[in-house]
Design a protein around this motif. Sequence first.
Motif, PDB file in Angstrom:
ATOM      1  N   GLU A   1       7.559  -2.780  -2.624  1.00 45.30           N
ATOM      2  CA  GLU A   1       6.149  -2.362  -2.669  1.00 45.30           C
ATOM      3  C   GLU A   1       6.029  -0.914  -3.139  1.00 45.30           C
ATOM      4  OE1 GLU A   1       3.216  -3.522   0.319  1.00 45.30           O
ATOM      5  OE2 GLU A   1       4.839  -4.551   1.376  1.00 45.30           O
ATOM      6  N   ILE A   2       6.891  -0.057  -2.615  1.00 46.37           N
ATOM      7  CA  ILE A   2       6.826   1.354  -3.000  1.00 46.37           C
ATOM      8  C   ILE A   2       7.179   1.516  -4.469  1.00 46.37           C
ATOM      9  CG2 ILE A   2       7.871   3.608  -2.633  1.00 46.37           C
ATOM     10  CD1 ILE A   2       8.239   2.743   0.324  1.00 46.37           C
ATOM     11  N   MET A   3       8.232   0.825  -4.919  1.00 50.64           N
ATOM     12  CA  MET A   3       8.665   0.977  -6.302  1.00 50.64           C
ATOM     13  C   MET A   3       7.590   0.489  -7.270  1.00 50.64           C
ATOM     14  SD  MET A   3      12.180  -0.300  -8.140  1.00 50.64           S
ATOM     15  CE  MET A   3      11.647  -1.933  -8.645  1.00 50.64           C
ATOM     16  N   PHE A   4       7.044  -0.709  -7.022  1.00 54.44           N
ATOM     17  CA  PHE A   4       6.050  -1.243  -7.938  1.00 54.44           C
ATOM     18  C   PHE A   4       4.708  -0.522  -7.827  1.00 54.44           C
ATOM     19  CE2 PHE A   4       8.771  -5.200  -7.496  1.00 54.44           C
ATOM     20  CZ  PHE A   4       9.386  -5.029  -8.723  1.00 54.44           C
ATOM     21  N   ALA A   5       4.482   0.200  -6.726  1.00 53.89           N
ATOM     22  CA  ALA A   5       3.264   1.006  -6.612  1.00 53.89           C
ATOM     23  C   ALA A   5       3.239   2.136  -7.639  1.00 53.89           C
ATOM     24  CB  ALA A   5       3.139   1.582  -5.213  1.00 53.89           C
ATOM     25  N   SER A   6       4.389   2.442  -8.244  1.00 54.14           N
ATOM     26  CA  SER A   6       4.419   3.482  -9.280  1.00 54.14           C
ATOM     27  C   SER A   6       3.576   3.099 -10.490  1.00 54.14           C
ATOM     28  CB  SER A   6       5.866   3.728  -9.728  1.00 54.14           C
ATOM     29  OG  SER A   6       6.419   2.559 -10.315  1.00 54.14           O
ATOM     30  N   LEU A   7       3.207   1.820 -10.601  1.00 57.05           N
ATOM     31  CA  LEU A   7       2.393   1.355 -11.724  1.00 57.05           C
ATOM     32  C   LEU A   7       0.900   1.479 -11.442  1.00 57.05           C
ATOM     33  CD1 LEU A   7       4.622  -1.750 -12.260  1.00 57.05           C
ATOM     34  CD2 LEU A   7       4.387   0.071 -13.924  1.00 57.05           C
ATOM     35  N   LEU A   8       0.538   1.684 -10.192  1.00 60.10           N
ATOM     36  CA  LEU A   8      -0.889   1.721  -9.846  1.00 60.10           C
ATOM     37  C   LEU A   8      -1.636   2.888 -10.489  1.00 60.10           C
ATOM     38  CD1 LEU A   8      -0.735   0.713  -6.059  1.00 60.10           C
ATOM     39  CD2 LEU A   8      -1.215  -0.739  -8.046  1.00 60.10           C
ATOM     40  N   PRO A   9      -1.076   4.124 -10.523  1.00 58.53           N
ATOM     41  CA  PRO A   9      -1.834   5.216 -11.159  1.00 58.53           C
ATOM     42  C   PRO A   9      -2.203   4.911 -12.600  1.00 58.53           C
ATOM     43  CG  PRO A   9       0.021   6.088  -9.924  1.00 58.53           C
ATOM     44  CD  PRO A   9       0.193   4.603  -9.952  1.00 58.53           C
ATOM     45  N   GLU A  10      -1.303   4.263 -13.309  1.00 56.06           N
ATOM     46  CA  GLU A  10      -1.552   3.930 -14.711  1.00 56.06           C
ATOM     47  C   GLU A  10      -2.704   2.936 -14.846  1.00 56.06           C
ATOM     48  OE1 GLU A  10       1.292   2.049 -18.158  1.00 56.06           O
ATOM     49  OE2 GLU A  10       2.199   3.264 -16.572  1.00 56.06           O
ATOM     50  N   LEU A  11      -2.727   1.934 -13.967  1.00 60.35           N
ATOM     51  CA  LEU A  11      -3.793   0.940 -14.018  1.00 60.35           C
ATOM     52  C   LEU A  11      -5.132   1.554 -13.637  1.00 60.35           C
ATOM     53  CD1 LEU A  11      -1.943  -2.066 -12.327  1.00 60.35           C
ATOM     54  CD2 LEU A  11      -2.499  -1.821 -14.751  1.00 60.35           C
TER      55      LEU A  11
END
Length: 665
Positions: A408-418
Amino acid sequence: MRQDATISSPLETALRHHRAGDLAAAERLYRAALRQRPRDSATHNLFGLCCYQRHDHAAATAALRRAVALHPAAEYCRNLGMALRAEGKLEEALAAYRRALASEPEAPETHFNTGNLLAQMRRPEEAILAFRAALRLRPTHGGSWHNLGAALIAAGRPGEAVEALRTGLEREPGQPKSLHNLGLALEQLRRWPDAIAAFRAALGLGGFQIESALHLGHCLIRMEDWRGAGEAFSVATGAAADKAEAWLGLGLARQAQGLLEEAHDAFTLAAHLRPDGWEAQYHLARLAGERHHFEEAEAAALRACALAPEEAQALTQLGNLLTATGMPERALDCYERAVAVAPEDEAARIGCARQRLMLGRLGAGWDLTSGRWRPEDQLYDEGLPLWDGQPLPEGRILIWREQGIGDEIMFASLLPELLAAGHRLSLLCDPRLRSVFARAFPTLAFHASGAPLGDLRAQIPMGDLPRLLRRDEAAFAQATQPYLRADAQLRAALRQRYDDGRPLVGLAWRSLNAASATPRSMTLADAMPLLADQRFRFVSLQYGDAAQIAAEAAGLPLLVDPQVDALSSAEDALAQVACMDCVVSIDNSTVHFAGALGVACHVMLPAVAEWRWMVGRADSPWYPSLHLSRQRRGESWREFSARVAPRLQNHAKKLRFGTRSACEK
């Protein structure tokens, strides 16, 4: 057997011998009678039945054909069908039965015989109709219920089969074949306890010893009753010592019991009994891999693949072994061959996906990751359409959590971009992370599993986001780093509590993931070469049972904070990592916290690391603040720690000793 009203006295004598079981005398007398009355259909019928009972099926067929030609009575046609079936002339037999039914459609025995023949011809749906017709006319006939159940199993209708077989057993109890078939139907329904009871009942009656014992063993394996499974397969090997399947099952049970030598012997014997079978070689490969006998494992896996070059399971196992022995390119070739022959095989797909990701072939890897979900994983599918990455004209996109908190933490790195692209997002995350993500991403909404969908219009699991946004390494340049922040007050309070003028180094040494903890965890004794450097103050970042952690650390230069519960509180864990000058950790969620915060972290990876750390790299595109160290083959964790210690000492030169602001970014 019916007797014609005009049977002559010599024929009566033949019939009397026939009924008494003196078939040889009856045959001689029938032949004599036929010489006197060659056109008597009843005599031809009786003579044909006598020949059938003497297993002279060709003579029986000839006599019964003559009887039918002279007088096509339903009984004669049925008897002809019986003889033709015994001769193996099944289509002609079916025609004879149907001719009998055309003449006498309400004869239950003819429907029953027709059903048996159709079952033998592997036409189960037609057999079902025949047995049901027989039961309509004679509903108490146990044999029809038993055989109907068998036909329903063959037709893939186990639920109906259970009902039919149980009715048959009420009419005719104690039938081992029907109990065995009942077990088969229940096994297909995955009703393991009921199937086990049925197979045990069949065995108790002395019937179907081998097959019932085999199926009993497999059901007990499903129940993880390894001892019981071993006993069942031992019965099978005792009844048929030359049956490879029994030895395979026994090997599986013994392997699960930890009796590895016995398992090896059982698999070896199975391979000897069935030299052209790949399964025994496959299990030998798995067993040898478990024992870290990698050369033996690879040789067995290669033999399995040679015997079954189109078997995805064997190819996947060879890929696993080649991965474990550090041959990723060869492993990928095996996985890709497995996917080519079995595109829907999840083990092959996920093996191939992980190997592609490890080798940096990101787009092709992400495209196969739909098979990553395990049966025990909870899915948060809300029934919405899968989001394809395009802006929605209205409503929000639901992004739901992956298997572990580290994911969850690793894939959350994509949230700012979205979010920066203007997508309206709702996140379903681990409740422990909600406040962390709310602070990092203020415009993000949150969703709870089972709550009303509201304006949600599409969904996507977090682990599918890289398929849209990280198809090559260049795409990581768009990432926001770092992207999480700890609670400032909590971080400052912890820093003040730990500060003694030395740089703070956080240490985590164990994973709690039951499936993968062993190869990537060490003990505190293993970490002593690191802890020996007194220029640092070491702080435990290990999550888990606090009392156990404190007991492990007793007498060691390692601070364990009893007020921090890193397992149940992500805020505690994040703040504790954030106040460190540096972190040293095995591959667990501590690494993800450090990377997301931008804290320098030395990651100690096992010789075969997870896909996310790729192959042979000292850096990670996911987390620029991480430095990856990899265990060498055959190297102990203590030796590994001694090799990492100088790197930590070199890192010390970059830290400001004796200050309270060392952690300020």
